[in-house]
Design a protein around this motif. Structure first.
Motif, PDB file in Angstrom:
ATOM      1  N   MET A   1       0.852  -1.199   0.000  1.00  0.00           N
ATOM      2  CA  MET A   1       0.000   0.000   0.000  1.00  0.00           C
ATOM      3  C   MET A   1       0.879   1.237   0.000  1.00  0.00           C
ATOM      4  N   GLY A   2       0.473   2.273  -0.733  1.00  0.00           N
ATOM      5  CA  GLY A   2       1.191   3.540  -0.674  1.00  0.00           C
ATOM      6  C   GLY A   2       2.157   3.731  -1.824  1.00  0.00           C
ATOM      7  N   GLU A   3       2.541   4.996  -1.965  1.00  0.00           N
ATOM      8  CA  GLU A   3       3.491   5.347  -3.038  1.00  0.00           C
ATOM      9  C   GLU A   3       4.907   5.130  -2.534  1.00  0.00           C
ATOM     10  N   THR A   4       5.790   4.684  -3.422  1.00  0.00           N
ATOM     11  CA  THR A   4       7.199   4.572  -3.056  1.00  0.00           C
ATOM     12  C   THR A   4       8.040   5.560  -3.847  1.00  0.00           C
TER      13      THR A   4
ATOM     14  N   SER B   1       9.829   7.725  -1.423  1.00  0.00           N
ATOM     15  CA  SER B   1       8.864   8.038  -0.362  1.00  0.00           C
ATOM     16  C   SER B   1       9.542   8.282   0.979  1.00  0.00           C
TER      17      SER B   1
END
Lengths: 302, 161
Positions: B1-4, B23
């Motif tokens: 999950m989430g942007e890197t 990130s």
């Protein structure tokens, strides 16, 4: 190369809570980042996901509510709160405490909500929020709830927050009577240091006193005995003229705290300094209440 | 999950910049490694020494603990932005004349904190100068010459006002 943590930038609290609820790893909520970014480098508290609140509207305001209480959004930097006029009326102790957090650079990013949630036993703002009867306002997937700070901070780095919950704001009730507060701490350096003992004290027009200590137990301790001994007591013109109740309260303060030895100071020193700073905080709060303002230039002013 | 991986847009020393960052980049990483601005120094990485101080949206911050993603949409002043057309900023000039540096490693951060101080308090007394620089450590000078430099700078800047 793998990153230490991914970032989510939700645009609503609902979205943020959903992300937290569904995340299987270690997620940290990010407002100012002054604790999260430091801890991101340490194995024990390293997150793999940082949920940044910056894109969520409505978290950056300081608002007076209809009932006179003050609501402080989760993303308000301490610097802005320190300068706010609301800090002059009974909340001086909170200003005292915030001015001691870290440094100017830290305070320009750090938030009250973050200081509470970090739940350091030495967190300067927490004992003040306890005596001011402040509450944290939480939002989670199941709705909203409001918890007194005194109950929310449970232990070192531990708060009564569900995995899905976010502190949306902190509410400080309007004192029912005219009051003044103070926060002073024993500390080695003027800045970028932790309290060895911190004393928050509030006194009001009825003579009622509330006391709380930090850095001398796993979480802030209510100074019930010292406060009871100081009820209705006024300090003397000079410390030498203080009524006997003041010394009795100082002694009681040393007995109602549970400090430990650590790299910064011994338990014995912390215990002794608690009594000293109780008296100083008492005098400062009373000076503010009576209007003969004596703002300390530094922590070492008696 | 989430942007890197993220794209951030920021205005640095008056110039609009865009950077692709990780990130977990801090603002310090963005400035030094993504934008090549190595004047801001890498030291404690805990927000305790102030060597990495820059001015973000008008307020001094420790860039080592500012999330890189937070820089998106912000205005940043670094040490590189102080000199104009080859002329030192009065604070830089004062540090040079008053021997405010020895090894120089704390100096960029110290000067940015001094600038933030003088931007809000143009004529600070000694106590206010020391308080304004509380978040910046120096292992070399013992601070006296730094305080003198900031006082000299405040007098010079008053002349130019």
């Amino acid at each position: 190369m793998a990153v230490r943590f991914a970032v989510e930038r939700p645009t609503s609290l609902e979205e943020a809570c959903g992300i937290l609820a569904g995340h299987p790893g270690v997620a940290r909520v990010h407002a100012g980042g002054t604790d999260v970014l430091v801890q991101a480098r340490h194995p024990a508290r390293r997150p793999d996901l940082v949920v940044d609140l910056a894109r969520i509207p409505g978290l950056g305001e300081i608002e007076a509510e209809p009932d006179g209480s003050l609501r402080i959004g989760a993303r308000v930097p301490m610097t802005r709160l320190i300068d706010h006029e609301a800090m002059d009326r009974g909340l001086e102790g909170l200003r005292d405490a915030m001015k001691l957090v870290g440094s100017i650079q830290i305070r320009n990013r750090a938030t009250l909500a973050g200081n509470i949630c970090n739940a350091s036993p030495a967190g300067d703002t927490v004992p003040v929020l306890v005596i001011l009867e402040a509450r944290v306002n939480l939002v989670g997937v199941h709705g909203r709830r409001s918890v007194p700070v005194a109950e929310f901070v449970v232990g070192p780095a531990k708060v009564a927050r569900g995995q899905d919950e976010i502190v949306e704001s902190v509410t400080i009730p309007c004192p029912a009577t005219r009051s003044a507060s103070a926060y002073l701490r024993a500390v080695r350096r003027r800045a970028v240091d932790l309290a060895l003992t911190g004393v928050a004290l509030r006194v009001d027009d009825t003579g009622e006193v509330r006391v709380s200590y930090c850095a001398v137990g796993p979480r802030p301790i209510l100074g019930a005995r010292a406060a009871a001994l100081l009820r209705g007591v006024k300090p003397g013109a000079t410390p030498d003229d203080d009524p006997p109740a003041v010394a009795a309260a100082a002694e009681a303060a040393t007995q109602e705290v549970t400090p430990i030895d650590d790299v910064r100071a011994s338990a014995e020193y912390r215990r002794a300094m608690t009594g000293v700073y109780l008296v100083r905080a008492f005098r400062l709060a009373h000076d503010r209440l009576s209007g003969s303002i004596s703002e300390p230039r530094s922590q070492n002013d008696g | 999950m989430g942007e890197t991986s993220l794209l951030v847009h920021l205005r640095v020393n008056g110039v609009d910049r865009t950077a692709r960052i990780d990130s977990d980049d801090t603002l310090l990483d963005v400035l030094r490694d993504r934008l090549g601005l190595i004047g801001t120094k890498y030291n404690c990485l805990q927000g305790e020494c102030g060597a990495c101080t820059v001015i973000m949206d008008g307020a001094s911050v420790c860039s080592c603990i500012v999330l890189g993603a937070s820089a998106d949409g912000s205005t940043i002043e670094t040490i590189e932005g102080l000199a104009r057309d080859g002329e030192l900023h009065p604070i830089q000039q004062a540090f040079s004349e008053a021997d405010g540096s020895q090894c120089g490693y704390c100096t960029p951060g110290m000067i940015m904190s001094a600038k933030a101080l003088l931007d809000s308090i143009p004529h600070p007394d000694e106590a206010a100068i020391r308080e304004g620089l509380e978040g910046n450590l120096c292992r070399c000078t013992g601070y006296a010459h730094i305080v003198a430099a900031v006082r000299l700078a405040s007098e010079r800047m008053e002349d130019h006002a």
